[in-house]
Motif scaffolding. Structure first.
Motif, PDB file in Angstrom:
ATOM      1  N   UNK A 283      33.372  52.787  56.139  1.00  0.00           N
ATOM      2  CA  UNK A 283      34.340  53.686  55.504  1.00  0.00           C
ATOM      3  C   UNK A 283      34.525  53.251  54.051  1.00  0.00           C
ATOM      4  N   UNK A 284      34.539  54.205  53.149  1.00  0.00           N
ATOM      5  CA  UNK A 284      34.720  53.909  51.731  1.00  0.00           C
ATOM      6  C   UNK A 284      33.443  53.535  51.007  1.00  0.00           C
ATOM      7  N   UNK A 285      32.320  53.478  51.712  1.00  0.00           N
ATOM      8  CA  UNK A 285      31.051  53.076  51.080  1.00  0.00           C
ATOM      9  C   UNK A 285      30.384  54.220  50.321  1.00  0.00           C
ATOM     10  N   UNK A 286      30.731  55.452  50.644  1.00  0.00           N
ATOM     11  CA  UNK A 286      30.088  56.642  50.072  1.00  0.00           C
ATOM     12  C   UNK A 286      28.580  56.663  50.336  1.00  0.00           C
ATOM     13  N   UNK A 287      28.202  56.123  51.501  1.00  0.00           N
ATOM     14  CA  UNK A 287      26.807  56.087  51.937  1.00  0.00           C
ATOM     15  C   UNK A 287      26.607  57.045  53.114  1.00  0.00           C
ATOM     16  N   UNK A 288      25.360  57.421  53.353  1.00  0.00           N
ATOM     17  CA  UNK A 288      25.023  58.263  54.503  1.00  0.00           C
ATOM     18  C   UNK A 288      24.811  57.367  55.723  1.00  0.00           C
ATOM     19  N   UNK A 289      25.528  57.661  56.822  1.00  0.00           N
ATOM     20  CA  UNK A 289      25.418  56.812  58.016  1.00  0.00           C
ATOM     21  C   UNK A 289      24.112  57.036  58.773  1.00  0.00           C
ATOM     22  N   UNK A 290      23.588  55.954  59.314  1.00  0.00           N
ATOM     23  CA  UNK A 290      22.355  56.010  60.099  1.00  0.00           C
ATOM     24  C   UNK A 290      22.659  56.068  61.583  1.00  0.00           C
ATOM     25  N   UNK A 291      21.606  56.358  62.348  1.00  0.00           N
ATOM     26  CA  UNK A 291      21.707  56.301  63.797  1.00  0.00           C
ATOM     27  C   UNK A 291      21.877  57.656  64.442  1.00  0.00           C
ATOM     28  N   UNK A 292      22.229  57.610  65.729  1.00  0.00           N
ATOM     29  CA  UNK A 292      22.383  58.816  66.552  1.00  0.00           C
ATOM     30  C   UNK A 292      23.771  59.408  66.355  1.00  0.00           C
ATOM     31  N   UNK A 293      23.793  60.714  66.137  1.00  0.00           N
ATOM     32  CA  UNK A 293      25.031  61.472  65.971  1.00  0.00           C
ATOM     33  C   UNK A 293      24.952  62.754  66.786  1.00  0.00           C
ATOM     34  N   UNK A 294      26.074  63.430  66.898  1.00  0.00           N
ATOM     35  CA  UNK A 294      26.150  64.764  67.486  1.00  0.00           C
ATOM     36  C   UNK A 294      26.853  65.691  66.507  1.00  0.00           C
ATOM     37  N   UNK A 295      26.507  66.981  66.571  1.00  0.00           N
ATOM     38  CA  UNK A 295      27.279  67.992  65.860  1.00  0.00           C
ATOM     39  C   UNK A 295      28.559  68.182  66.675  1.00  0.00           C
ATOM     40  N   UNK A 296      29.669  67.654  66.211  1.00  0.00           N
ATOM     41  CA  UNK A 296      30.920  67.710  66.942  1.00  0.00           C
ATOM     42  C   UNK A 296      31.638  69.031  66.711  1.00  0.00           C
ATOM     43  N   UNK A 297      31.492  69.598  65.508  1.00  0.00           N
ATOM     44  CA  UNK A 297      32.150  70.875  65.210  1.00  0.00           C
ATOM     45  C   UNK A 297      31.278  71.690  64.264  1.00  0.00           C
ATOM     46  N   UNK A 298      31.307  73.003  64.490  1.00  0.00           N
ATOM     47  CA  UNK A 298      30.620  73.979  63.629  1.00  0.00           C
ATOM     48  C   UNK A 298      31.718  74.801  62.963  1.00  0.00           C
ATOM     49  N   UNK A 299      31.752  74.762  61.636  1.00  0.00           N
ATOM     50  CA  UNK A 299      32.840  75.389  60.898  1.00  0.00           C
ATOM     51  C   UNK A 299      32.263  76.384  59.893  1.00  0.00           C
ATOM     52  N   UNK A 300      32.839  77.595  59.888  1.00  0.00           N
ATOM     53  CA  UNK A 300      32.449  78.579  58.886  1.00  0.00           C
ATOM     54  C   UNK A 300      31.782  79.820  59.425  1.00  0.00           C
ATOM     55  N   UNK A 301      31.713  79.959  60.740  1.00  0.00           N
ATOM     56  CA  UNK A 301      31.082  81.138  61.336  1.00  0.00           C
ATOM     57  C   UNK A 301      31.637  82.407  60.697  1.00  0.00           C
ATOM     58  N   UNK A 302      30.721  83.251  60.210  1.00  0.00           N
ATOM     59  CA  UNK A 302      31.110  84.546  59.668  1.00  0.00           C
ATOM     60  C   UNK A 302      31.646  84.526  58.247  1.00  0.00           C
ATOM     61  N   UNK A 303      31.821  83.367  57.656  1.00  0.00           N
ATOM     62  CA  UNK A 303      32.304  83.308  56.275  1.00  0.00           C
ATOM     63  C   UNK A 303      31.199  83.744  55.311  1.00  0.00           C
ATOM     64  N   UNK A 304      31.565  84.354  54.190  1.00  0.00           N
ATOM     65  CA  UNK A 304      30.554  84.741  53.201  1.00  0.00           C
ATOM     66  C   UNK A 304      29.866  83.522  52.593  1.00  0.00           C
ATOM     67  N   UNK A 305      28.639  83.710  52.170  1.00  0.00           N
ATOM     68  CA  UNK A 305      27.923  82.650  51.456  1.00  0.00           C
ATOM     69  C   UNK A 305      28.755  82.238  50.246  1.00  0.00           C
ATOM     70  N   UNK A 306      28.773  80.952  49.947  1.00  0.00           N
ATOM     71  CA  UNK A 306      29.519  80.351  48.830  1.00  0.00           C
ATOM     72  C   UNK A 306      31.018  80.248  49.070  1.00  0.00           C
ATOM     73  N   UNK A 307      31.476  80.482  50.319  1.00  0.00           N
ATOM     74  CA  UNK A 307      32.875  80.215  50.636  1.00  0.00           C
ATOM     75  C   UNK A 307      33.161  78.749  50.351  1.00  0.00           C
TER      76      UNK A 307
END
Length: 160
Positions: A38-62
């Motif tokens: 936390x606070x490193x501003x780095x991209x985390x490695x390893x196995x992850x899951x898509x926990x949430x999908x946000x933005x369905x139906x929103x216009x491009x560039x929302x």
């Protein structure tokens, strides 16, 4: 579906359940490289899951702030008014780590670090590091990816 992100190649590869590559996108990961703290501003490695999908139906560039549509639509004029803003646009795939002590729980928790795969201004360069931890994509690419991946899709992030 399965997502493989290569920090070294700056690519995101989407494969089906039998391993066939469906699409490869150019992305932008963290300027500061790989890391989980936390606070490193780095991209985390390893196995992850898509926990949430946000933005369905929103216009491009929302524009999203705190994972909610702000009511704004990204434009050059808006960018000039807010030059320091970290733009999160169009769609968000919020990642959750799967490996306790590596990218889940405590000071390495990917979800509590608010690490996403998300849209960015189409002028943002891809193919080279440039984010503060997230995986950035151009808007058409995040829409294409978002429409193909259900919640809990596996996301593996590696340095190679």
């Amino acid at each position: 579906m399965r997502i493989q992100i290569s920090i070294g190649k700056q690519t995101l590869t989407l494969s089906n359940d039998s391993g066939r590559v469906l699409r490869t996108y150019t992305v932008s990961t963290a300027t500061k490289g790989a890391g989980e703290l936390r606070g490193s501003f780095c991209t985390p490695r390893g196995r992850h899951l898509v926990r949430a999908r946000i933005g369905t139906g929103q216009p491009e560039n929302t524009v999203f702030i705190g994972r909610r549509p702000s009511g704004e639509v990204y434009s050059r004029e808006l960018a000039e008014r807010f030059p320091g803003r970290d733009w999160i646009l169009t769609r968000i795939l919020w990642l959750s780590g799967c490996e306790p002590g590596r990218n889940r729980l405590g000071p390495v928790d990917t979800m509590r670090r608010y690490v996403y795969i998300h849209g960015s201004p189409d002028t943002a360069p891809m193919g080279r590091p440039g984010s503060i931890g997230c995986i950035r994509m151009h808007n058409a690419d995040i829409i294409d990816l978002f429409d193909q991946v259900p919640p809990y899709t596996v996301v593996d992030i590696s340095e190679d």
